[in-house]
Design an enzyme around this catalytic site. Structure first.
Site, mmCIF file in Angstrom:
data_model
loop_
_atom_site.group_PDB
_atom_site.id
_atom_site.type_symbol
_atom_site.label_atom_id
_atom_site.label_comp_id
_atom_site.label_asym_id
_atom_site.label_seq_id
_atom_site.Cartn_x
_atom_site.Cartn_y
_atom_site.Cartn_z
ATOM 1 N N ASP A 122 5.146 -5.894 10.509
ATOM 2 C CA ASP A 122 6.185 -5.479 11.459
ATOM 3 C C ASP A 122 6.156 -6.339 12.706
ATOM 4 O O ASP A 122 7.214 -6.691 13.252
ATOM 5 C CB ASP A 122 5.992 -4.012 11.845
ATOM 6 C CG ASP A 122 6.425 -3.052 10.737
ATOM 7 O OD1 ASP A 122 7.149 -3.501 9.819
ATOM 8 O OD2 ASP A 122 6.047 -1.872 10.794
ATOM 9 N N ARG A 161 0.841 -1.194 0.000
ATOM 10 C CA ARG A 161 0.000 0.000 0.000
ATOM 11 C C ARG A 161 0.873 1.241 0.000
ATOM 12 O O ARG A 161 1.699 1.425 0.884
ATOM 13 C CB ARG A 161 -0.919 -0.018 1.229
ATOM 14 C CG ARG A 161 -1.946 1.095 1.233
ATOM 15 C CD ARG A 161 -2.950 0.911 2.352
ATOM 16 N NE ARG A 161 -2.327 0.908 3.667
ATOM 17 C CZ ARG A 161 -2.982 0.750 4.798
ATOM 18 N NH1 ARG A 161 -4.277 0.523 4.771
ATOM 19 N NH2 ARG A 161 -2.369 0.780 5.953
#
Length: 208
Positions: A202, A103
């Protein structure tokens, strides 16, 4: 909306743990794998069966086995990788494709960069996996790519969804069923799901 919320107590319990900011990468990966396996159990609930005669140590009997429906698992890189092992542990014969979509942080629009699918994608029940269904752009792009390659039977499995993402997938691909453990409140100004669980990639890989 075309969405099925999997509310099994074990899934909901593990989802609460995985949301916790104090959960580190090791625990996050383990929980994600466990939830993916439990969700795969639910997503395969309606696979067709056929009769087969077998012989037990005692007598012959008629049993039911899977009717040969081929499965394909397609994670959206990179966060979807965290769910693959849980799914294929339950469905070891499934072929695994990969789709790369990220994105754009400015526009929040999906950018496609990789697509590798089973050659017989048209004959398989395809399950796209990604922990987060946020804006829906990446999921729609992945479905577009699979359909362009001939895929016809597609499901989308995610851990947490936002109403905006569910709505977009429903609008663009009303034939695709969405399976999720939760539909959260909304997206924030940065396109993150609220309350969500942060950036799944993450948290899986310990990056920032």
């Amino acid at each position: 909306m075309q969405v099925r919320i999997i509310d099994h107590p074990l899934i909901q319990h593990k989802l609460s743990l995985i949301r916790d900011v104090k959960t580190g990468p090791k625990e996050f990966r383990e929980l994600l794998e466990e939830i993916a396996m439990l969700m795969a159990y639910e997503i395969t609930r309606n696979l067709p069966l056929e009769d087969m005669e077998i012989e037990t140590p005692v007598a012959k009997c008629c049993c039911q086995v899977l009717a040969g429906k081929k499965m394909g698992v397609v994670p959206i890189l990179r966060a979807g990788l965290g769910m693959v092992s849980g799914v294929v542990r339950l469905i070891p014969a499934a072929k695994v494709g990969h789709i790369g979509v990220y994105r754009d942080p400015e526009t929040l629009k999906p950018v496609e960069y990789y697509c590798k699918l089973p050659t017989d994608v048209a004959e398989r029940e395809i399950v796209i996996i990604d922990p987060m269904l946020a804006t829906g752009g990446s999921s729609v792009a992945a479905i577009d790519m699979i359909k362009r390659k001939g895929g016809r039977s597609i499901k989308l499995m995610c851990l947490v969804a936002a109403p905006e993402g569910v709505l977009l997938v429903n609008e663009r691909h009303p034939d695709v069923e969405i399976y999720t453990a939760a539909v959260d409140e909304r997206l924030n100004d940065h396109g993150y799901i609220v309350p969500g669980l942060g950036d799944a990639g993450d948290r899986i890989f310990g990056t920032k």
